[in-house]
Design a protein around this motif. Structure first.
Motif, PDB file in Angstrom:
ATOM      1  N   MET A 253     -18.904  15.596  -6.774  1.00  0.00           N
ATOM      2  CA  MET A 253     -19.209  15.894  -8.245  1.00  0.00           C
ATOM      3  C   MET A 253     -17.917  17.166  -8.596  1.00  0.00           C
ATOM      4  O   MET A 253     -17.566  17.413  -9.774  1.00  0.00           O
ATOM      5  N   PHE A 254     -17.566  17.797  -7.405  1.00  0.00           N
ATOM      6  CA  PHE A 254     -16.548  18.777  -7.658  1.00  0.00           C
ATOM      7  C   PHE A 254     -15.258  18.769  -6.882  1.00  0.00           C
ATOM      8  O   PHE A 254     -14.266  19.197  -7.367  1.00  0.00           O
ATOM      9  N   VAL A 255     -15.262  18.339  -5.657  1.00  0.00           N
ATOM     10  CA  VAL A 255     -14.141  18.141  -4.966  1.00  0.00           C
ATOM     11  C   VAL A 255     -13.030  17.245  -5.836  1.00  0.00           C
ATOM     12  O   VAL A 255     -13.489  16.296  -6.195  1.00  0.00           O
ATOM     13  N   GLY A 256     -12.010  17.811  -5.779  1.00  0.00           N
ATOM     14  CA  GLY A 256     -10.847  16.819  -6.416  1.00  0.00           C
ATOM     15  C   GLY A 256     -10.843  17.267  -7.902  1.00  0.00           C
ATOM     16  O   GLY A 256     -10.001  16.534  -8.483  1.00  0.00           O
ATOM     17  N   THR A 257     -11.748  18.009  -8.340  1.00  0.00           N
ATOM     18  CA  THR A 257     -11.602  18.323  -9.996  1.00  0.00           C
ATOM     19  C   THR A 257     -10.786  19.601 -10.281  1.00  0.00           C
ATOM     20  O   THR A 257     -10.403  20.353  -9.232  1.00  0.00           O
ATOM     21  N   PRO A 258     -10.383  19.751 -11.490  1.00  0.00           N
ATOM     22  CA  PRO A 258      -9.834  20.989 -11.905  1.00  0.00           C
ATOM     23  C   PRO A 258     -10.604  22.160 -11.534  1.00  0.00           C
ATOM     24  O   PRO A 258      -9.873  23.259 -10.961  1.00  0.00           O
ATOM     25  N   MET A 259     -11.832  22.260 -10.752  1.00  0.00           N
ATOM     26  CA  MET A 259     -12.408  23.339 -10.525  1.00  0.00           C
ATOM     27  C   MET A 259     -11.950  23.718  -8.996  1.00  0.00           C
ATOM     28  O   MET A 259     -11.868  24.995  -8.764  1.00  0.00           O
ATOM     29  N   GLU A 260     -11.619  22.607  -8.238  1.00  0.00           N
ATOM     30  CA  GLU A 260     -10.824  22.940  -7.106  1.00  0.00           C
ATOM     31  C   GLU A 260      -9.386  23.528  -7.252  1.00  0.00           C
ATOM     32  O   GLU A 260      -9.093  24.533  -6.360  1.00  0.00           O
ATOM     33  N   ASP A 261      -8.838  22.996  -8.279  1.00  0.00           N
ATOM     34  CA  ASP A 261      -7.405  23.563  -8.554  1.00  0.00           C
ATOM     35  C   ASP A 261      -7.652  25.106  -8.821  1.00  0.00           C
ATOM     36  O   ASP A 261      -7.016  25.903  -8.355  1.00  0.00           O
ATOM     37  N   ASP A 262      -8.583  25.352  -9.728  1.00  0.00           N
ATOM     38  CA  ASP A 262      -8.920  26.871 -10.287  1.00  0.00           C
ATOM     39  C   ASP A 262      -9.266  27.790  -8.719  1.00  0.00           C
ATOM     40  O   ASP A 262      -8.854  29.027  -8.742  1.00  0.00           O
ATOM     41  N   TYR A 263     -10.155  27.108  -7.941  1.00  0.00           N
ATOM     42  CA  TYR A 263     -10.446  27.713  -6.685  1.00  0.00           C
ATOM     43  C   TYR A 263      -9.269  28.284  -5.922  1.00  0.00           C
ATOM     44  O   TYR A 263      -9.008  29.289  -5.387  1.00  0.00           O
ATOM     45  N   ARG A 264      -8.453  27.254  -5.865  1.00  0.00           N
ATOM     46  CA  ARG A 264      -7.086  27.309  -4.903  1.00  0.00           C
ATOM     47  C   ARG A 264      -6.245  28.545  -5.420  1.00  0.00           C
ATOM     48  O   ARG A 264      -5.520  28.998  -4.469  1.00  0.00           O
ATOM     49  N   LYS A 265      -6.177  28.860  -6.729  1.00  0.00           N
ATOM     50  CA  LYS A 265      -5.504  29.766  -7.229  1.00  0.00           C
ATOM     51  C   LYS A 265      -5.758  31.211  -6.563  1.00  0.00           C
ATOM     52  O   LYS A 265      -4.660  31.994  -6.479  1.00  0.00           O
ATOM     53  N   LEU A 266      -6.724  31.526  -6.177  1.00  0.00           N
ATOM     54  CA  LEU A 266      -7.222  32.819  -5.869  1.00  0.00           C
ATOM     55  C   LEU A 266      -7.600  32.637  -4.191  1.00  0.00           C
ATOM     56  O   LEU A 266      -7.511  33.733  -3.409  1.00  0.00           O
ATOM     57  N   ALA A 267      -7.992  31.580  -3.688  1.00  0.00           N
ATOM     58  CA  ALA A 267      -8.780  31.623  -2.486  1.00  0.00           C
ATOM     59  C   ALA A 267      -7.948  32.027  -1.262  1.00  0.00           C
ATOM     60  O   ALA A 267      -6.795  31.618  -1.341  1.00  0.00           O
ATOM     61  N   VAL A 268      -8.648  32.769  -0.449  1.00  0.00           N
ATOM     62  CA  VAL A 268      -7.765  33.037   0.992  1.00  0.00           C
ATOM     63  C   VAL A 268      -7.645  31.841   1.747  1.00  0.00           C
ATOM     64  O   VAL A 268      -6.620  31.583   2.268  1.00  0.00           O
ATOM     65  N   ASN A 269      -8.893  30.922   1.772  1.00  0.00           N
ATOM     66  CA  ASN A 269      -8.542  29.658   2.431  1.00  0.00           C
ATOM     67  C   ASN A 269      -8.478  28.352   1.476  1.00  0.00           C
ATOM     68  O   ASN A 269      -9.210  28.116   0.865  1.00  0.00           O
ATOM     69  N   LYS A 270      -7.363  28.036   1.373  1.00  0.00           N
ATOM     70  CA  LYS A 270      -7.263  26.897   0.204  1.00  0.00           C
ATOM     71  C   LYS A 270      -7.735  25.802   0.377  1.00  0.00           C
ATOM     72  O   LYS A 270      -8.003  25.107  -0.628  1.00  0.00           O
TER      73      LYS A 270
END
Length: 285
Positions: A161-178
């Motif tokens: 429901m979450f993986v591969g959505t824009p939410m993951e893209d937003d997560y990658r902008k800041l995450a230490v572990n992309k």
């Protein structure tokens, strides 16, 4: 405390509202990221699930006009690292307490939204000496308080429901572990299944609590009122007895994801509560 893909819109609308600067401190095996802004009495701000400091939007700089705000990013969120540990409300609360020790903050007011409100509630339960006043926006203390539609959806939650959505893209902008998003999602789905039955502990609290809920929030209005009554509220205020230390505010025409964006309404109820101000009735001298 809804944590589904529908919050993605709220994340992206507010994602540029707060400057992304700050520092990290080692806490419980993680590097927890936090930002400090403003001057005044200390106020800790705790975000919701899948969120970060920027996605809390304009309420942080508004509160920083009169408070020294410590905005924190939770385990695996934003720029805070993840560890091999479940995400639970007691864990999140203990992380906040440990961060307070690490930065030399003995006691503070706390403002939490959604997952952050439940973490703040656990902080007041587990570490009452560290919390002056608690503002809990969109909070639940028992699973019986969830809206039926949300309770029915929890068993069907999957990482897909979450993986591969824009939410993951937003997560990658800041995450230490992309590449850590799926692991975070799995932990947050597991959090939805954690036992939630804190009524007796809420009733025992001595910490003043401001409950903020939308009138179309993820928890029912009846649940918010029940929590207010557990905290000593709900009686008539013009009969000579003092008003309770805790308060209840209902935001009109407001869904769960709309709560955090209503900065003027939030500030109008949060600031008087933190300052100890109450409206005067006709019998007040």
């Amino acid at each position: 405390m809804i944590r589904t893909a529908i919050i993605a819109g709220a994340l992206f609308v507010t994602s540029a509202a707060v400057a992304q600067s700050g520092q990290t401190v080692p806490v419980n095996g993680m590097e927890i990221y936090y930002e400090v802004s403003g001057e005044g009495d200390p106020l800790i701000v705790l975000h919701g699930a899948y969120m970060n400091i920027p996605s809390m939007g304009a309420i942080i700089p508004r509160l920083a006009e009169t408070h020294k705000v410590y905005a924190i990013e939770f385990q695996g969120h934003g720029r805070t690292t993840d560890i091999d540990r479940p995400i639970t409300y007691p864990h999140l609360a203990d992380d906040v307490a440990a961060l307070m020790d690490a930065v030399g903050l003995e006691k503070a007011d706390v403002f939490g939204y959604s997952m952050g409100s439940a973490a703040g509630l656990q902080l007041a339960i587990r570490h009452p000496e560290k919390v002056d006043k608690l503002v809990a926006a969109s909070v639940s203390y028992d699973v019986s308080g969830f809206q039926p539609a949300f309770a029915a959806m929890i068993p069907s939650m999957t990482p897909e429901m979450f993986v591969g959505t824009p939410m993951e893209d937003d997560y990658r902008k800041l995450a230490v572990n992309k590449d850590g998003f799926r692991a975070l999602v799995e932990k947050l789905i597991a959090l939805e299944h954690e036992p939630l039955a804190w009524g007796a502990k809420v009733a025992a609290l001595e910490t003043p609590v401001l409950i903020i809920t939308g009138d179309a929030d993820v928890a029912t209005l009846e649940h918010a009122v029940a929590m207010f009554r557990l905290l000593g509220g709900g009686e008539m205020g013009d009969m000579g007895a003092p008003l309770p230390a805790s308060r209840l505010a209902v935001l009109p025409a407001t869904s769960h994801t709309a709560v955090i964006g209503q900065v003027d309404l939030l500030h109008a109820v949060i600031e008087p509560f933190l300052q100890g101000e109450t409206p005067k009735g006709m019998f007040d001298q």
